[in-house]
Scaffold this motif. Structure first.
Motif, PDB file in Angstrom:
ATOM      1  N   VAL A  77       0.834  -1.197   0.000  1.00 46.52           N
ATOM      2  CA  VAL A  77       0.000   0.000   0.000  1.00 46.52           C
ATOM      3  C   VAL A  77       0.873   1.252   0.000  1.00 46.52           C
ATOM      4  O   VAL A  77       0.643   2.196  -0.761  1.00 46.52           O
ATOM      5  N   GLY A  78       1.890   1.270   0.841  1.00 45.16           N
ATOM      6  CA  GLY A  78       2.794   2.418   0.893  1.00 45.16           C
ATOM      7  C   GLY A  78       3.535   2.629  -0.415  1.00 45.16           C
ATOM      8  O   GLY A  78       3.707   3.772  -0.869  1.00 45.16           O
ATOM      9  N   LEU A  79       3.978   1.543  -1.046  1.00 42.15           N
ATOM     10  CA  LEU A  79       4.681   1.646  -2.321  1.00 42.15           C
ATOM     11  C   LEU A  79       3.757   2.167  -3.419  1.00 42.15           C
ATOM     12  O   LEU A  79       4.150   3.036  -4.207  1.00 42.15           O
TER      13      LEU A  79
ATOM     14  N   ASN B 181      -7.649   1.282  -2.578  1.00 42.09           N
ATOM     15  CA  ASN B 181      -8.527   0.110  -2.631  1.00 42.09           C
ATOM     16  C   ASN B 181      -7.943  -1.049  -1.842  1.00 42.09           C
ATOM     17  O   ASN B 181      -8.659  -1.734  -1.103  1.00 42.09           O
ATOM     18  N   LEU B 182      -6.646  -1.275  -1.987  1.00 36.77           N
ATOM     19  CA  LEU B 182      -5.996  -2.341  -1.228  1.00 36.77           C
ATOM     20  C   LEU B 182      -6.026  -2.031   0.264  1.00 36.77           C
ATOM     21  O   LEU B 182      -6.207  -2.934   1.089  1.00 36.77           O
ATOM     22  N   LEU B 183      -5.875  -0.764   0.622  1.00 37.55           N
ATOM     23  CA  LEU B 183      -5.956  -0.368   2.029  1.00 37.55           C
ATOM     24  C   LEU B 183      -7.356  -0.630   2.591  1.00 37.55           C
ATOM     25  O   LEU B 183      -7.499  -1.137   3.705  1.00 37.55           O
ATOM     26  N   LEU B 184      -8.385  -0.318   1.813  1.00 39.87           N
ATOM     27  CA  LEU B 184      -9.753  -0.595   2.264  1.00 39.87           C
ATOM     28  C   LEU B 184      -9.986  -2.085   2.456  1.00 39.87           C
ATOM     29  O   LEU B 184     -10.639  -2.503   3.419  1.00 39.87           O
ATOM     30  N   LEU B 185      -9.478  -2.884   1.547  1.00 39.64           N
ATOM     31  CA  LEU B 185      -9.664  -4.329   1.685  1.00 39.64           C
ATOM     32  C   LEU B 185      -8.919  -4.885   2.885  1.00 39.64           C
ATOM     33  O   LEU B 185      -9.430  -5.765   3.591  1.00 39.64           O
ATOM     34  N   THR B 186      -7.719  -4.391   3.142  1.00 37.52           N
ATOM     35  CA  THR B 186      -6.965  -4.919   4.278  1.00 37.52           C
ATOM     36  C   THR B 186      -7.547  -4.478   5.610  1.00 37.52           C
ATOM     37  O   THR B 186      -7.462  -5.213   6.588  1.00 37.52           O
TER      38      THR B 186
ATOM     39  N   ALA C  94     -17.141 -12.795   6.510  1.00 40.50           N
ATOM     40  CA  ALA C  94     -16.439 -11.599   6.042  1.00 40.50           C
ATOM     41  C   ALA C  94     -17.415 -10.445   5.901  1.00 40.50           C
ATOM     42  O   ALA C  94     -18.583 -10.624   5.551  1.00 40.50           O
ATOM     43  N   ASP C  95     -16.934  -9.260   6.177  1.00 37.51           N
ATOM     44  CA  ASP C  95     -17.749  -8.059   6.051  1.00 37.51           C
ATOM     45  C   ASP C  95     -17.836  -7.660   4.581  1.00 37.51           C
ATOM     46  O   ASP C  95     -16.821  -7.508   3.904  1.00 37.51           O
ATOM     47  N   ALA C  96     -19.026  -7.501   4.073  1.00 41.03           N
ATOM     48  CA  ALA C  96     -19.210  -7.203   2.647  1.00 41.03           C
ATOM     49  C   ALA C  96     -19.125  -5.712   2.344  1.00 41.03           C
ATOM     50  O   ALA C  96     -18.984  -5.338   1.178  1.00 41.03           O
ATOM     51  N   LEU C  97     -19.185  -4.848   3.337  1.00 49.17           N
ATOM     52  CA  LEU C  97     -19.182  -3.413   3.087  1.00 49.17           C
ATOM     53  C   LEU C  97     -17.870  -2.908   2.483  1.00 49.17           C
ATOM     54  O   LEU C  97     -17.902  -2.185   1.482  1.00 49.17           O
ATOM     55  N   PRO C  98     -16.691  -3.270   3.006  1.00 52.07           N
ATOM     56  CA  PRO C  98     -15.455  -2.824   2.342  1.00 52.07           C
ATOM     57  C   PRO C  98     -15.327  -3.367   0.918  1.00 52.07           C
ATOM     58  O   PRO C  98     -14.803  -2.690   0.034  1.00 52.07           O
TER      59      PRO C  98
END
Length: 108
Positions: free
Chosen positions: A7-9, A38-43, A64-68
Motif C-alpha cells: 500500500v505504501g509503495l 482500494n488495497l488499504l480498504l480491503l486490508t 467476512a464483512d461485505a461493506l469494504p
C-alpha cells in the motif's frame, strides 16, 4: 506487513508520478493511488481470513464483512471511468502548452 508495504509503495509511487509534468504520468499516478487506497480498504475490512457468508454452517461472527468489498468494487468502477476520461482529455489536448498567450483582440 507485506500488505502495508505494498500500500505504501503504490501510494508513494502514485504521488511521485502525479508530481511529474506529463499528463499521462499524472493519470497513471492517480490510478496507482486509487489502487493503493482500494488495497488499504480491503486490508482494513478483513482483519483475518474469515468464512464465506453464503454457507449454511457459517457463524455470523465469523463471516467476512461485505461493506469494504462493496466500497472497493464501486471505487474500481469510478477509477476506471475517471482514468478513461482523463486519458481522452489528454489525447484531445495534446500540444496545448503555450508560452505566449494567443491573440484575442482584447485590450488590457
Amino acid at each position: 506487513m507485506i500488505l502495508a508495504l505494498t500500500v505504501g509503495l503504490l501510494i508513494g509511487t502514485g504521488a511521485w508520478m502525479v508530481l511529474q509534468r506529463e499528463m499521462v504520468r499524472a493519470i497513471f499516478g492517480l490510478t496507482l493511488i486509487s489502487h493503493g487506497v482500494n488495497l488499504l480498504l480491503l486490508t482494513t475490512g478483513v482483519p483475518a481470513w474469515r468464512q464465506e457468508p453464503l454457507t449454511d454452517g457459517a457463524d455470523i461472527r465469523q463471516v467476512a464483512d461485505a461493506l469494504p468489498q462493496a466500497f472497493v468494487l464501486t471505487a474500481i468502477v469510478i477509477s476506471m471511468a475517471s482514468s478513461i476520461l482523463m486519458l481522452a482529455l489528454a489525447v484531445i489536448g495534446r500540444d496545448d502548452d503555450q508560452t505566449v498567450p494567443p491573440e484575442t483582440g482584447e485590450d488590457h
